[in-house]
Scaffold this active site. Structure first.
Site, mmCIF file in Angstrom:
data_model
loop_
_atom_site.group_PDB
_atom_site.id
_atom_site.type_symbol
_atom_site.label_atom_id
_atom_site.label_comp_id
_atom_site.label_asym_id
_atom_site.label_seq_id
_atom_site.Cartn_x
_atom_site.Cartn_y
_atom_site.Cartn_z
ATOM 1 N N GLY A 247 4.433 5.938 -4.531
ATOM 2 C CA GLY A 247 4.101 5.803 -3.183
ATOM 3 C C GLY A 247 5.575 5.675 -2.800
ATOM 4 C CG HIS B 164 12.959 4.434 -8.544
ATOM 5 N ND1 HIS B 164 12.153 4.379 -7.633
ATOM 6 C CD2 HIS B 164 13.456 5.745 -8.308
ATOM 7 C CE1 HIS B 164 12.062 5.924 -7.119
ATOM 8 N NE2 HIS B 164 12.579 6.285 -7.215
HETATM 9 P P1 A3P Z 1 0.192 12.699 -6.149
HETATM 10 O O1 A3P Z 1 1.173 13.229 -6.619
HETATM 11 O O2 A3P Z 1 -0.932 11.482 -6.845
HETATM 12 O O3 A3P Z 1 -0.392 13.253 -5.516
HETATM 13 P P2 A3P Z 1 6.727 8.695 -4.695
HETATM 14 O O4 A3P Z 1 7.134 9.022 -3.330
HETATM 15 O O5 A3P Z 1 7.166 7.320 -5.145
HETATM 16 O O6 A3P Z 1 7.213 10.016 -5.378
HETATM 17 O O7 A3P Z 1 5.034 9.199 -4.999
HETATM 18 C C1 A3P Z 1 4.527 10.363 -4.916
HETATM 19 C C2 A3P Z 1 3.206 10.032 -3.918
HETATM 20 O O8 A3P Z 1 2.825 9.474 -3.385
HETATM 21 C C3 A3P Z 1 2.100 11.193 -4.786
HETATM 22 O O9 A3P Z 1 0.908 11.374 -5.418
HETATM 23 C C4 A3P Z 1 2.499 11.688 -3.326
HETATM 24 O O10 A3P Z 1 1.656 12.946 -2.984
HETATM 25 C C5 A3P Z 1 1.754 10.904 -2.360
HETATM 26 N N1 A3P Z 1 2.179 10.707 -1.450
HETATM 27 C C6 A3P Z 1 3.230 10.948 -0.094
HETATM 28 N N2 A3P Z 1 3.583 11.297 0.722
HETATM 29 C C7 A3P Z 1 2.504 10.174 1.243
HETATM 30 C C8 A3P Z 1 1.587 9.762 2.369
HETATM 31 N N3 A3P Z 1 3.184 10.062 3.290
HETATM 32 N N4 A3P Z 1 0.429 9.011 2.361
HETATM 33 C C9 A3P Z 1 0.476 8.812 0.807
HETATM 34 N N5 A3P Z 1 0.695 9.387 -0.167
HETATM 35 C C10 A3P Z 1 1.439 10.271 -0.214
#
Ligand code: A3P
Length: 348
Positions: free
Chosen positions: A96, A156
């Site tokens: 997230g 991270h």
């Molecule tokens: P999924 O791959 O499970 O669909 P990070 O940003 O740490 O790389 O995490 C990526 C995850 O956050 C992905 O989930 C992505 O779709 C989700 N994500 C990105 N933007 C988001 C938003 N604005 N609200 C909710 N989830 C989001």
């Protein structure tokens, strides 16, 4: 390296990309001084590398990382100076981060009438908030020093590897985590997008096994979550501990908590004018994924790989693991998670 200067407080943090472009003269030679040490660290036992690309993983102080990230970490530990007003977003990858970057940036840059033309309409959240390890390994650490206060940066790194200057100063840390089962699935899709297809990487079952053994970027995931949780219990004024699934359920509640933690709570007038809801809407998956920058843009990375901005937006759901894991796989992962969190008060 120049000594760190805390610039006077400004109302509107600027997207990091703008600061980077204006300060390209500050880019330094790539640091090489830690290469000899890195070469002595234990190497990953697997041959396939779905995530580290041309770089093998090595084990540094109990954490698996690509060589390039270890180099960035070492330089960062040695040189980074934190300011009292800094805000760090810490997360395990795919938990997230993108959403949290947007929420933090939008919260700090809010005004009642700027949201329609907000920088997030034209900048991916990763262009607004820098990923520190990358900046340190690409010779751009001095650019971090000229970000106006309050600086917002992302790492991270697990708590145990943060530079002392972060752990010892009174700066704040926002930590976001997620059910490890969904982290794996998110990783699996992200890697496919970057590598150009499932045939270019290990199978989902192999990725799962590596993850179970802690062998992925910044793994093991449990130590990562646990380290920040322990510190949050000790110093709740320093670390706010947020869970992706909880924010999904009650975004307004967590948007308010976040603003309060960062020292810029919403006023009664703002709340009455629906500003919290507007921030949540601006940062929502539905809104963000449709911005042109997030449909067509790219991010430069430390490993010369083309990462599209779209690859950070897949879904905004919890529980996608149900579509990818057998019941046994899920139970096995839940069991190890419960064992690792046992007695801590943390729950999946
Ligand atoms: P999924 O791959 O499970 O669909 P990070 O940003 O740490 O790389 O995490 C990526 C995850 O956050 C992905 O989930 C992505 O779709 C989700 N994500 C990105 N933007 C988001 C938003 N604005 N609200 C909710 N989830 C989001």
């Amino acid at each position: 390296m120049a000594s760190n200067v805390c610039v006077a407080n400004v109302d509107f943090p600027i997207p990091y990309k703008t600061i980077q472009e204006a300060n390209s003269h500050l880019i330094e030679k790539l640091p090489q001084e830690h290469d000899a040490l890195i070469a002595t660290l234990p190497l990953e036992p697997f041959l396939e590398r779905p995530f580290s690309f041309d770089q093998p993983y090595r084990l540094y102080k109990g954490v698996w990382m690509s060589e390039i990230n270890i180099r960035g970490t070492l330089v960062m530990q040695q040189h980074f100076k934190s300011c009292r007003t800094d805000i760090f977003l810490a997360s395990f990858p795919k938990s997230g981060t993108t959403w949290s970057k947007a929420m933090i940036f939008a919260t700090l840059t809010r005004t009642n009438n700027s949201l329609n033309q907000h920088s997030l309409n034209t900048h991916n959240p990763h262009q607004c908030v820098p990923y520190m390890e990358v900046e340190f390994v690409t010779g751009r650490s001095q650019i971090l020093e000229v970000i106006p206060s309050p600086r917002v940066m992302n790492t991270h790194l697990p708590y145990s590897l943060l530079p002392h200057s972060i752990t010892e100063s009174s700066c704040r840390i926002v930590y976001v985590w997620r059910d490890p089962k969904d982290v794996i699935v998110s990783m699996w899709y992200f890697a496919q997008k970057i590598l150009g297809g499932a045939d270019k990487m290990v199978t989902f079952d192999q990725l799962y096994e590596r993850f179970y053994q802690g062998l992925n970027s910044y793994g093991p995931v449990w130590n990562h979550i646990f380290g920040y949780w322990e510190e949050c219990k000790r110093r709740p004024e320093k670390i706010i501990f947020l869970k992706y699934e909880h924010i999904l359920q009650e975004p307004v509640k967590y948007a308010k908590q976040l603003a309060h933690f960062m020292g810029c709570p919403y006023s009664e007038t703002e709340e009455n004018h629906g500003v919290v809801e507007q921030i949540v809407e601006l940062c929502s998956f539905k809104t963000m994924k449709d911005f042109d920058v997030n449909k067509y843009g790219n991010l430069p990375t430390s490993e010369n790989i083309n990462v599209t901005n779209a690859s950070f937006f897949k879904k905004d759901e919890a529980g996608d693991w149900k579509n990818h894991m057998t019941r046994e796989m899920a139970e096995r992962l839940d069991t190890i998670t419960k064992e690792k969190f046992n007695g801590s008060g943390l729950q999946i």
